[in-house]
Design an enzyme around this catalytic site. Structure first.
Site, PDB file in Angstrom:
ATOM      1  N   ASN A 101      46.813  45.183  39.462  1.00  0.00           N
ATOM      2  CA  ASN A 101      46.775  44.586  38.127  1.00  0.00           C
ATOM      3  C   ASN A 101      45.911  43.336  38.271  1.00  0.00           C
ATOM      4  O   ASN A 101      46.327  42.364  38.897  1.00  0.00           O
ATOM      5  CB  ASN A 101      48.199  44.250  37.705  1.00  0.00           C
ATOM      6  CG  ASN A 101      48.351  43.761  36.275  1.00  0.00           C
ATOM      7  OD1 ASN A 101      49.412  43.278  35.919  1.00  0.00           O
ATOM      8  ND2 ASN A 101      47.329  43.871  35.447  1.00  0.00           N
ATOM      9  N   GLN A 149      43.753  41.056  32.547  1.00  0.00           N
ATOM     10  CA  GLN A 149      44.105  39.843  31.824  1.00  0.00           C
ATOM     11  C   GLN A 149      43.340  38.641  32.377  1.00  0.00           C
ATOM     12  O   GLN A 149      42.925  38.644  33.540  1.00  0.00           O
ATOM     13  CB  GLN A 149      45.611  39.546  31.925  1.00  0.00           C
ATOM     14  CG  GLN A 149      46.504  40.347  30.992  1.00  0.00           C
ATOM     15  CD  GLN A 149      47.098  41.561  31.677  1.00  0.00           C
ATOM     16  OE1 GLN A 149      47.114  41.653  32.892  1.00  0.00           O
ATOM     17  NE2 GLN A 149      47.582  42.504  30.887  1.00  0.00           N
ATOM     18  N   ASN A 197      44.886  38.988  27.005  1.00  0.00           N
ATOM     19  CA  ASN A 197      44.624  40.377  27.346  1.00  0.00           C
ATOM     20  C   ASN A 197      43.132  40.698  27.264  1.00  0.00           C
ATOM     21  O   ASN A 197      42.338  39.930  26.720  1.00  0.00           O
ATOM     22  CB  ASN A 197      45.397  41.305  26.401  1.00  0.00           C
ATOM     23  CG  ASN A 197      46.828  41.527  26.853  1.00  0.00           C
ATOM     24  OD1 ASN A 197      47.169  41.292  28.014  1.00  0.00           O
ATOM     25  ND2 ASN A 197      47.669  41.980  25.944  1.00  0.00           N
ATOM     26  N   CYS A 234      53.260  37.489  31.714  1.00  0.00           N
ATOM     27  CA  CYS A 234      52.646  38.467  32.616  1.00  0.00           C
ATOM     28  C   CYS A 234      53.220  38.232  34.006  1.00  0.00           C
ATOM     29  O   CYS A 234      52.978  37.191  34.623  1.00  0.00           O
ATOM     30  CB  CYS A 234      51.127  38.321  32.637  1.00  0.00           C
ATOM     31  SG  CYS A 234      50.318  39.414  33.837  1.00  0.00           S
ATOM     32  N   GLY A 235      54.003  39.189  34.504  1.00  0.00           N
ATOM     33  CA  GLY A 235      54.697  39.010  35.773  1.00  0.00           C
ATOM     34  C   GLY A 235      53.793  39.020  36.985  1.00  0.00           C
ATOM     35  O   GLY A 235      53.885  38.143  37.856  1.00  0.00           O
ATOM     36  N   ASN A 236      52.898  39.999  37.073  1.00  0.00           N
ATOM     37  CA  ASN A 236      51.953  40.023  38.196  1.00  0.00           C
ATOM     38  C   ASN A 236      51.059  38.792  38.159  1.00  0.00           C
ATOM     39  O   ASN A 236      50.698  38.228  39.199  1.00  0.00           O
ATOM     40  CB  ASN A 236      51.098  41.289  38.155  1.00  0.00           C
ATOM     41  CG  ASN A 236      51.872  42.528  38.570  1.00  0.00           C
ATOM     42  OD1 ASN A 236      52.724  42.481  39.453  1.00  0.00           O
ATOM     43  ND2 ASN A 236      51.578  43.653  37.929  1.00  0.00           N
ATOM     44  N   HIS A 286      59.054  45.223  25.556  1.00  0.00           N
ATOM     45  CA  HIS A 286      58.940  46.436  26.378  1.00  0.00           C
ATOM     46  C   HIS A 286      59.763  47.570  25.797  1.00  0.00           C
ATOM     47  O   HIS A 286      60.894  47.364  25.333  1.00  0.00           O
ATOM     48  CB  HIS A 286      59.425  46.165  27.808  1.00  0.00           C
ATOM     49  CG  HIS A 286      58.473  45.347  28.607  1.00  0.00           C
ATOM     50  ND1 HIS A 286      57.442  45.886  29.342  1.00  0.00           N
ATOM     51  CD2 HIS A 286      58.367  44.003  28.761  1.00  0.00           C
ATOM     52  CE1 HIS A 286      56.761  44.910  29.923  1.00  0.00           C
ATOM     53  NE2 HIS A 286      57.304  43.762  29.574  1.00  0.00           N
ATOM     54  N   ASN A 311      54.682  46.932  25.227  1.00  0.00           N
ATOM     55  CA  ASN A 311      54.303  47.554  26.492  1.00  0.00           C
ATOM     56  C   ASN A 311      55.183  48.775  26.698  1.00  0.00           C
ATOM     57  O   ASN A 311      56.413  48.671  26.618  1.00  0.00           O
ATOM     58  CB  ASN A 311      54.515  46.565  27.646  1.00  0.00           C
ATOM     59  CG  ASN A 311      53.692  45.306  27.475  1.00  0.00           C
ATOM     60  OD1 ASN A 311      52.482  45.294  27.642  1.00  0.00           O
ATOM     61  ND2 ASN A 311      54.358  44.206  27.105  1.00  0.00           N
ATOM     62  N   GLU A 331      49.970  49.083  28.911  1.00  0.00           N
ATOM     63  CA  GLU A 331      50.153  47.692  28.498  1.00  0.00           C
ATOM     64  C   GLU A 331      49.494  47.396  27.156  1.00  0.00           C
ATOM     65  O   GLU A 331      48.402  47.892  26.848  1.00  0.00           O
ATOM     66  CB  GLU A 331      49.592  46.737  29.556  1.00  0.00           C
ATOM     67  CG  GLU A 331      50.400  46.720  30.849  1.00  0.00           C
ATOM     68  CD  GLU A 331      50.104  45.479  31.675  1.00  0.00           C
ATOM     69  OE1 GLU A 331      50.143  44.367  31.109  1.00  0.00           O
ATOM     70  OE2 GLU A 331      49.836  45.636  32.873  1.00  0.00           O
ATOM     71  N   CYS A 339      52.511  46.571  36.499  1.00  0.00           N
ATOM     72  CA  CYS A 339      52.897  45.628  35.451  1.00  0.00           C
ATOM     73  C   CYS A 339      54.189  44.969  35.900  1.00  0.00           C
ATOM     74  O   CYS A 339      55.229  45.633  36.011  1.00  0.00           O
ATOM     75  CB  CYS A 339      53.089  46.347  34.119  1.00  0.00           C
ATOM     76  SG  CYS A 339      53.692  45.280  32.788  1.00  0.00           S
ATOM     77  N   GLY A 340      54.139  43.663  36.155  1.00  0.00           N
ATOM     78  CA  GLY A 340      55.300  42.958  36.678  1.00  0.00           C
ATOM     79  C   GLY A 340      56.447  42.889  35.690  1.00  0.00           C
ATOM     80  O   GLY A 340      57.596  43.196  36.029  1.00  0.00           O
ATOM     81  N   THR A 341      56.166  42.478  34.454  1.00  0.00           N
ATOM     82  CA  THR A 341      57.241  42.438  33.466  1.00  0.00           C
ATOM     83  C   THR A 341      57.727  43.844  33.143  1.00  0.00           C
ATOM     84  O   THR A 341      58.916  44.049  32.859  1.00  0.00           O
ATOM     85  CB  THR A 341      56.795  41.733  32.172  1.00  0.00           C
ATOM     86  OG1 THR A 341      55.610  42.360  31.667  1.00  0.00           O
ATOM     87  CG2 THR A 341      56.546  40.247  32.420  1.00  0.00           C
ATOM     88  N   GLY A 342      56.814  44.823  33.216  1.00  0.00           N
ATOM     89  CA  GLY A 342      57.216  46.211  33.000  1.00  0.00           C
ATOM     90  C   GLY A 342      58.168  46.699  34.085  1.00  0.00           C
ATOM     91  O   GLY A 342      59.121  47.439  33.810  1.00  0.00           O
TER      92      GLY A 342
END
Length: 283
Positions: free
Chosen positions: A19, A52, A72, A81-83, A167, A198, A216, A225-228
């Site tokens: 990502n 991103q 984005n 965005c987690g990642n 999500h 997402n 996403e 996707c970290g948050t995913g």
């Protein structure tokens, strides 16, 4: 240095499990990106190329170290965005913007706390998930574990929640044959998600292992996707399919997600890698 036409913008290309991000120091240079400039930076043919754009800024409050903004590939600014959060702490540490290995970061959705580990991995306190439909946001009369979602001629059973961004999580039997592009695009733009969503497709392997693909918002399917990953693990734990910790296997690599249950924060651990540095003229 500003992002007016004809000026040069320095950046760092990074990724978390594939990502990928263009990370920009908005402290050492003045940056005011337009949506068109974001799209140009993210373009893989005419720009740098990324899922991103991450912008590092000075905090607007005294109890945090930095402000973190995310754009984005389509130019839209999003909440989380987690990642990217893992890449954020690696970036500010490597650039000498802080000597802390654990920082507090202001985002559009609240405070996150990424921590750089001795082994090079990064753990992020992503905050507690939110399930109330109004907090996602999602059009529903009451909170539920899952919701029927009509997509075309099909009715899907999804979990809906917020990890600072919205999500939808769908369990599938075979991730390889799942129509992620078609269903993902339809779910992302579904009218019941007023800010779009997402779309996560999860295959449960064991109570501690899942495979995941995420379509996403504003970027299409990404390698991770970290948050995913957080949302999928939380959804699976709530439905008694999974137990913490959960290893989330994405096409770009693996994340470890830990969640102790309702009202507790989600912890995400994974890598953050610098690819290269450069400068680009922004038209």
């Amino acid at each position: 240095m500003t992002t007016q036409s004809g000026t040069t913008l320095r950046f760092t290309k990074m990724h978390g499990l594939g990502n990928d991000f263009v990370v920009i120091d908005g402290i050492g240079q003045s940056v005011a990106l337009t949506p068109e400039q974001c799209r140009r930076l993210a373009d893989r043919h005419f720009g740098v190329g990324c899922d991103q754009i991450l912008l590092v800024e000075k905090p607007t409050r005294a109890d945090v170290d930095f402000r973190y903004r995310i754009f984005n590939a389509d130019g839209g600014e999003v909440e989380q965005c987690g990642n990217g959060a893992r890449c954020f702490v690696r970036f500010v540490h490597d650039k000498g913007l802080t000597d802390k290995t654990s920082i507090r970061v202001e985002t559009a959705s609240g405070i996150i706390e990424p921590r750089l580990l001795d082994n090079g991995q990064v753990t992020v306190n992503m905050g507690a998930p939110r399930f109330a439909p109004a907090d996602i946001p999602f059009a529903a009369t009451a909170e539920a574990l899952t919701y029927p979602l009509k997509v075309g001629t099909h009715t899907l059973e999804i979990a809906a929640l917020s990890m600072g961004n919205p999500h939808a999580v769908l369990r599938v039997n075979d991730l390889d044959s799942a129509p992620v592009d078609i269903l993902g695009a339809a779910i992302e733009a579904h009218q019941r998600f007023p800010h779009r969503v997402n779309a996560g497709f999860m295959q449960v392997l064991t109570p501690h292992d899942i495979r995941l693909r995420v379509f996403e918002r504003g970027a299409g399917e990404t390698l991770a996707c970290g948050t995913g990953a957080c949302a999928a693990a939380v959804a699976g734990i709530r439905q008694d399919w999974l137990q913490s910790p959960v290893s989330v296997h994405t096409r770009g690599g693996d994340l470890i997600i830990e969640w102790a249950g309702k009202d507790q924060p989600v912890y995400m651990t994974g890598p953050a890698v610098t690819v290269f540095e450069g400068a680009i003229d922004i038209p």
